[in-house]
Enzyme design. Sequence first.
Site, PDB file in Angstrom:
ATOM      1  N   THR A  71       0.845  -1.201   0.000  1.00  0.00           N
ATOM      2  CA  THR A  71       0.000   0.000   0.000  1.00  0.00           C
ATOM      3  C   THR A  71       0.880   1.250   0.000  1.00  0.00           C
ATOM      4  O   THR A  71       0.612   2.201  -0.746  1.00  0.00           O
ATOM      5  CB  THR A  71      -0.964  -0.015   1.210  1.00  0.00           C
ATOM      6  OG1 THR A  71      -1.733  -1.223   1.138  1.00  0.00           O
ATOM      7  CG2 THR A  71      -1.900   1.173   1.200  1.00  0.00           C
ATOM      8  N   GLN A 187       1.130 -10.253  -5.876  1.00  0.00           N
ATOM      9  CA  GLN A 187       0.774 -11.681  -5.920  1.00  0.00           C
ATOM     10  C   GLN A 187       1.667 -12.470  -6.876  1.00  0.00           C
ATOM     11  O   GLN A 187       1.590 -13.691  -6.917  1.00  0.00           O
ATOM     12  CB  GLN A 187      -0.693 -11.841  -6.331  1.00  0.00           C
ATOM     13  CG  GLN A 187      -1.686 -11.204  -5.361  1.00  0.00           C
ATOM     14  CD  GLN A 187      -1.762 -11.912  -4.011  1.00  0.00           C
ATOM     15  OE1 GLN A 187      -1.252 -13.029  -3.839  1.00  0.00           O
ATOM     16  NE2 GLN A 187      -2.393 -11.262  -3.042  1.00  0.00           N
ATOM     17  N   HIS A 209       4.432  -9.839   3.404  1.00  0.00           N
ATOM     18  CA  HIS A 209       3.615 -10.856   4.082  1.00  0.00           C
ATOM     19  C   HIS A 209       2.838 -11.752   3.126  1.00  0.00           C
ATOM     20  O   HIS A 209       2.189 -12.710   3.548  1.00  0.00           O
ATOM     21  CB  HIS A 209       2.688 -10.204   5.113  1.00  0.00           C
ATOM     22  CG  HIS A 209       1.532  -9.450   4.559  1.00  0.00           C
ATOM     23  ND1 HIS A 209       0.259  -9.947   4.581  1.00  0.00           N
ATOM     24  CD2 HIS A 209       1.446  -8.223   3.980  1.00  0.00           C
ATOM     25  CE1 HIS A 209      -0.567  -9.061   4.044  1.00  0.00           C
ATOM     26  NE2 HIS A 209       0.133  -8.006   3.675  1.00  0.00           N
ATOM     27  N   THR A 245      13.611   5.292  10.361  1.00  0.00           N
ATOM     28  CA  THR A 245      14.544   4.187  10.638  1.00  0.00           C
ATOM     29  C   THR A 245      13.972   2.887  10.082  1.00  0.00           C
ATOM     30  O   THR A 245      12.792   2.594  10.250  1.00  0.00           O
ATOM     31  CB  THR A 245      14.797   4.081  12.156  1.00  0.00           C
ATOM     32  OG1 THR A 245      15.324   5.329  12.579  1.00  0.00           O
ATOM     33  CG2 THR A 245      15.776   2.965  12.484  1.00  0.00           C
ATOM     34  N   CYS A 334     -18.679 -10.872   2.537  1.00  0.00           N
ATOM     35  CA  CYS A 334     -19.993 -11.399   2.875  1.00  0.00           C
ATOM     36  C   CYS A 334     -20.568 -10.713   4.092  1.00  0.00           C
ATOM     37  O   CYS A 334     -19.954 -10.711   5.141  1.00  0.00           O
ATOM     38  CB  CYS A 334     -19.886 -12.893   3.155  1.00  0.00           C
ATOM     39  SG  CYS A 334     -19.251 -13.763   1.739  1.00  0.00           S
TER      40      CYS A 334
HETATM   41  N1  PLP Z   1      -2.048  -5.360  -4.003  1.00  0.00           N
HETATM   42  C1  PLP Z   1      -2.489  -6.619  -4.012  1.00  0.00           C
HETATM   43  C2  PLP Z   1      -2.682  -7.334  -5.302  1.00  0.00           C
HETATM   44  C3  PLP Z   1      -2.774  -7.264  -2.819  1.00  0.00           C
HETATM   45  O1  PLP Z   1      -3.210  -8.521  -2.820  1.00  0.00           O
HETATM   46  C4  PLP Z   1      -2.588  -6.558  -1.600  1.00  0.00           C
HETATM   47  C5  PLP Z   1      -2.968  -7.174  -0.323  1.00  0.00           C
HETATM   48  O2  PLP Z   1      -3.969  -7.841  -0.208  1.00  0.00           O
HETATM   49  C6  PLP Z   1      -2.114  -5.246  -1.647  1.00  0.00           C
HETATM   50  C7  PLP Z   1      -1.856  -4.686  -2.857  1.00  0.00           C
HETATM   51  C8  PLP Z   1      -1.851  -4.469  -0.374  1.00  0.00           C
HETATM   52  O3  PLP Z   1      -0.711  -4.998   0.268  1.00  0.00           O
HETATM   53  P1  PLP Z   1      -0.249  -4.580   1.749  1.00  0.00           P
HETATM   54  O4  PLP Z   1      -1.152  -5.267   2.687  1.00  0.00           O
HETATM   55  O5  PLP Z   1       1.153  -5.048   1.884  1.00  0.00           O
HETATM   56  O6  PLP Z   1      -0.313  -3.104   1.860  1.00  0.00           O
END
Ligand code: PLP
Length: 704
Positions: A71, A187, A209, A245, A334
Amino acid sequence: MEIYLDANATTPVLPQARQAALFAMADAFGNPSSVHGSGMRARVLLDEARATARRVLGAASGQLLFTSGATEGIQTAVLSAMKHLRQRRNAGEAIPGCVLYGATEHKAVPEALNHWNNLLGLGLQVLAIPVGRDGRHDLEWLRAHVGEAGLVCTMAANNETGVISDLDGIAGIMKGSGALWLVDSVQALGKVELHLRERGIDYAPFSGHKLYAPKGVGMLYVREGAPFTPLLAGGGQESALRSGTENMAGIAALGAVLKELETGTAFASAQALHGYRAMLAQALREAFPGVVFNAPFEISLPTTLNVSVPGLSANTLLNLLDAGGIRASGGSACGASKAMPSYVLQAMGLPEWQTASAVRLSFGAAERLEMVSEACRRFRACGDALRESCRSPLPATQPMATEPITRFVFDGACCYVAADAAARECVIIDPQPELAGQLAQWLRCRGCMVKAVLDTHGHASSSPIPREAIGNLIKGKSLGWPQAAEEIRVGAYRLTRVAAPGPMGSSAIYLMHDAKGPRAAFTGNVPAQAASGSSGDGKASASSKALEEAIGRDTLLLPSHDENDRFATTLAIERAPQGLPERVEVNQADISQWLGGSVLPILVDVREAYEERMSPLAATWPAAASGAALELVPLSVLVNRLPKWRALADDVRIVFCCRAGNRSAQAARTLRRLGHAQSYSLAGGLTLLSAAEGVPSRPRVVAA
Ligand code: PLP
């Protein structure tokens, strides 16, 4: 053993990554900006991680900065591109009028585009690039619009479907267009070659993650020469591209994962991953006849399967899988009673039922054959559980018990089957066309004949349930209310019809009577308040007095729409002033205390039979050992027990439980509204209970 099939949401942390993080925290804990030995040791770790990342990504040139996740990387890239457009405009240049993003992009992308567009006062059009039925971008559309675009965002692989974008096709269009190109690569990392430099990608964000590193760490690749504006200004870390940092534990862990990708053995080969998908797909086909795969395998990540099963909502399937110890997620968000369709599948133009019932199964690239084999075994067990609960097109091997009233819900609309098990007869009230398959299974499985299909909205025999669906299970010719009949007999029960008051001229309320009197009223979409005739001051009109005489003040009223999960009500309740819904949640400690008291609580599992089959309550909840009564009363037949529970002594507590605490809260609130104040719901549901110690059992204390 938990089968984790939600790797596109997040992954566990690889042991090598955990070790690297611990090392960074315990041994190389210095600040990489410090020039002494401790700092230098941390700096070595940081440099090593970056060098590995550059090799793995094939990004020898350009910037590679560590971020908090994708993000942040997306924000930085969008800000950089848009700030550049603003500079050009401020310098008097004519700039493109729009920015483009794929219609199936993760929300972080369009949200960032709109956010920075507004904040920088650019006033650009933010347009979605349509995708085809296969989930891939419409390249002709892109070709036609790229000339007007300042920035184009196209993810490398989709998080819901696993569809891999045609990056070479897009690269061909981007070349010479003058637009900047952002490829969300979250992904794809570790599964698809990205060729960042060769394809001329300007920005590529990554997230740790999603690939076995901890949450809160990510990377952003920026092509050499691509515009850049830091999102965070401060101490000048990351060559002043991203101050603050560094998250050294996260970076070290991500570095270890990348090392594994480069030279290690932690990740399975592409061939193995394709083999795993084939195994899972076959098991799904056997377990859930008619299962549909929502994205073409040929162009999807082998690690993502997006499925819809006819007749099973996403919630139903997720509840079942969860009971089987399989963690998956909805391809759509959902809500309690209304499924929010997946915007990704909608953009692909898939039929509504598929978009609303999609479930995503995704596994990590470090999974092993044993996990996949066990997942297949459990899918099959889930299929068997459905079958034995009359929720599969395959015949059950044992007859299924039938309650007098069963509720089916589709998208907030309720349909009821009023049945007599002994006589094997029933009446269906307010069926939805979408429930046809499910109802047919229910009837066939129980060998139950349909005496009438009734509609409270007054459309006499225009049943929305196709005759073919229940074919030879219909008694008589007509599906509606039999002409000139006073009542319909369903075994030991009688159904009568009462004209409903209110604006719906031809609406009807159907009353189900047993030997003692009215048992329930199917009130259709006549709002309960209108049915009660309440004027707000508790007084009832003359017509509603007549209705009260026919229905009774205390008979359960069952609506055909229940968006607010009120479940059931009575005329008496509707006429009384209603307060705000009360909190009904209790935790394990409360229940433990009650189990030691003189009056034992009653514990009621409201999960459906197929869930209970997969994880019996008595095994999950050691409270059974304390002697407290455990009952299984699925939400679909809960209404049958309400009269008994309403008659409980005031001091008897009744605690409902389910998977996550939503359905049990509905049950508890309903019973409370119906007069039993000591109705509760286990907060967080059985999921949290089994994760923790369980409720400590106490010796049974016999009630005085
Ligand atoms: N873009 C895609 C395709 C994602 O699957 C995700 C997370 O679900 C994100 C962006 C956002 O990633 P992050 O949680 O590391 O900010």
